[in-house]
Design an enzyme around this catalytic site. Structure first.
Site, PDB file in Angstrom:
ATOM      1  N   ASN A 104       0.762  -1.270   0.039  1.00 35.84           N
ATOM      2  CA  ASN A 104       0.099  -0.115  -0.095  1.00 35.84           C
ATOM      3  C   ASN A 104       0.722   1.180  -0.085  1.00 35.84           C
ATOM      4  OD1 ASN A 104      -1.992  -1.863   2.234  1.00 35.84           O
ATOM      5  ND2 ASN A 104      -2.865  -1.448   0.280  1.00 35.84           N
ATOM      6  N   ASN A 129      -2.601  -8.446  -2.205  1.00 33.03           N
ATOM      7  CA  ASN A 129      -3.595  -8.153  -3.129  1.00 33.03           C
ATOM      8  C   ASN A 129      -3.409  -7.134  -4.043  1.00 33.03           C
ATOM      9  OD1 ASN A 129      -4.549  -7.290  -0.521  1.00 33.03           O
ATOM     10  ND2 ASN A 129      -6.361  -6.774  -1.868  1.00 33.03           N
ATOM     11  N   HIS A 130      -2.782  -5.996  -3.677  1.00 26.96           N
ATOM     12  CA  HIS A 130      -2.550  -4.836  -4.203  1.00 26.96           C
ATOM     13  C   HIS A 130      -1.176  -4.892  -5.145  1.00 26.96           C
ATOM     14  CE1 HIS A 130      -5.995  -2.775  -2.938  1.00 26.96           C
ATOM     15  NE2 HIS A 130      -5.676  -3.155  -1.900  1.00 26.96           N
ATOM     16  N   HIS A 182      -2.528  -7.209   6.193  1.00 27.12           N
ATOM     17  CA  HIS A 182      -3.491  -6.978   5.220  1.00 27.12           C
ATOM     18  C   HIS A 182      -4.818  -6.172   5.994  1.00 27.12           C
ATOM     19  CE1 HIS A 182      -6.496  -7.021   2.034  1.00 27.12           C
ATOM     20  NE2 HIS A 182      -7.607  -7.687   2.943  1.00 27.12           N
ATOM     21  N   HIS A 221      -4.617  -3.947   8.441  1.00 26.77           N
ATOM     22  CA  HIS A 221      -4.061  -2.805   9.022  1.00 26.77           C
ATOM     23  C   HIS A 221      -4.297  -2.390  10.412  1.00 26.77           C
ATOM     24  CE1 HIS A 221      -3.941  -0.836   4.642  1.00 26.77           C
ATOM     25  NE2 HIS A 221      -3.543  -2.200   4.613  1.00 26.77           N
TER      26      HIS A 221
END
Length: 274
Positions: free
Chosen positions: A40, A67-68, A178, A180
């Site tokens: 992120n 996933n990003h 993931h 956070h």
């Protein structure tokens, strides 16, 4: 061996915290190896080559993703030439990059880092448990490497916990990423693997999981699309976990790390003040 894992770095605020704290902690705590989740880091969505280099220059040894991973299209290209950047290992065959790699730590130890991603409420990808079994078989702890660090990027606590127990005694440290939000379950599992369900976010906690509060709140209230999510820009809390690994590759200590920003400070007292 002393290992630091840094939780999901979100946006400019998170990157500033990495640049501020990692060089200091490497020196003060005599760290042997630093892993950081950077999926992120580019405005909350993916990572760019320049941002990856910035984190490596700050003293991070390996950057993991999730996933990003490919939200920034340039990552499809530069990940092939950057062996210190890992994407989820259970992406389909042919996906650019690598999901694991063997690194040399500060004092010559061999550290295997593996980056599986969960499937519950996530993308439909290959089995992370089967991928882990293959990797651990190919590079067993205490035989082919001195430590194994696993970043389990997943939505549900149950899937992260299951993977932790699945590799207990065969990995040094399993950390979830993931969601956070840091969890309070840092522990050494019965087989000797250090485990934490989620390392939390290295970002501004005066936010909604790192994003400026107004747009997420508006969407929950109005249920209509609106502006693009933007990262919160206040002071970040540097979040992660510290672990000490014995000569056998298993953990002797695990402690959450939280420095700066809004969250209560925490660090391994036996390593000294940060």
């Amino acid at each position: 061996m002393r290992i630091l894992f840094v939780g999901d770095v979100l946006g400019r605020a998170g990157r500033a915290a990495v640049v501020r704290y990692v060089p200091r902690l490497r020196e003060k705590w005599a760290l042997d190896f630093v892993v950081c989740n950077g999926e992120n880091a580019a405005g909350g969505f993916g990572i760019t080559e320049s941002i990856c280099e910035e984190m490596l220059m700050a003293g991070v040894d390996c950057v993991t993703l999730g996933n990003h991973a490919f939200d920034q299209r340039e990552t499809l290209v530069f990940i092939e030439r950057q062996p210190r950047l890992l994407r989820p290992i259970n992406y389909p065959p042919g996906t650019p990059g690598r999901g694991s790699n063997l690194f040399t730590a500060a004092r010559g130890q061999q550290v295997l880092v593996i980056n599986p991603m969960g499937r519950v409420f996530m993308d439909a990808i290959d089995d992370p448990f089967a991928a882990m079994e293959r990797e651990l078989g190919a590079c067993p702890l205490g035989v082919a490497c001195d430590a194994i660090v696993v970043d389990m990027h997943a939505e549900t606590s149950s899937e992260k916990m299951a993977l932790g127990h699945f590799v207990d005694g065969r990995a040094s440290l399993v950390v979830g990423t993931h969601t956070h939000v840091p969890t309070a379950d840092a522990q050494i599992l019965p087989g000797g693997t250090a485990y934490l369900t989620d390392a939390g976010m290295t970002g501004d906690y005066d936010s909604v999981i790192g994003m400026d509060k107004e747009e997420p709140m508006r969407r929950f209230i109005r249920k209509t699309p609106g502006a693009r999510y933007e990262p919160a820009s206040g002071e970040a809390t540097f979040c992660g976990v510290a672990a000490e690994i014995g000569a056998d590759g298993l953990a002797t200590m695990i402690t959450p790390v939280r420095l700066g920003g809004r969250l209560k400070r925490e660090w391994p007292q036996e390593w000294g003040a940060p």
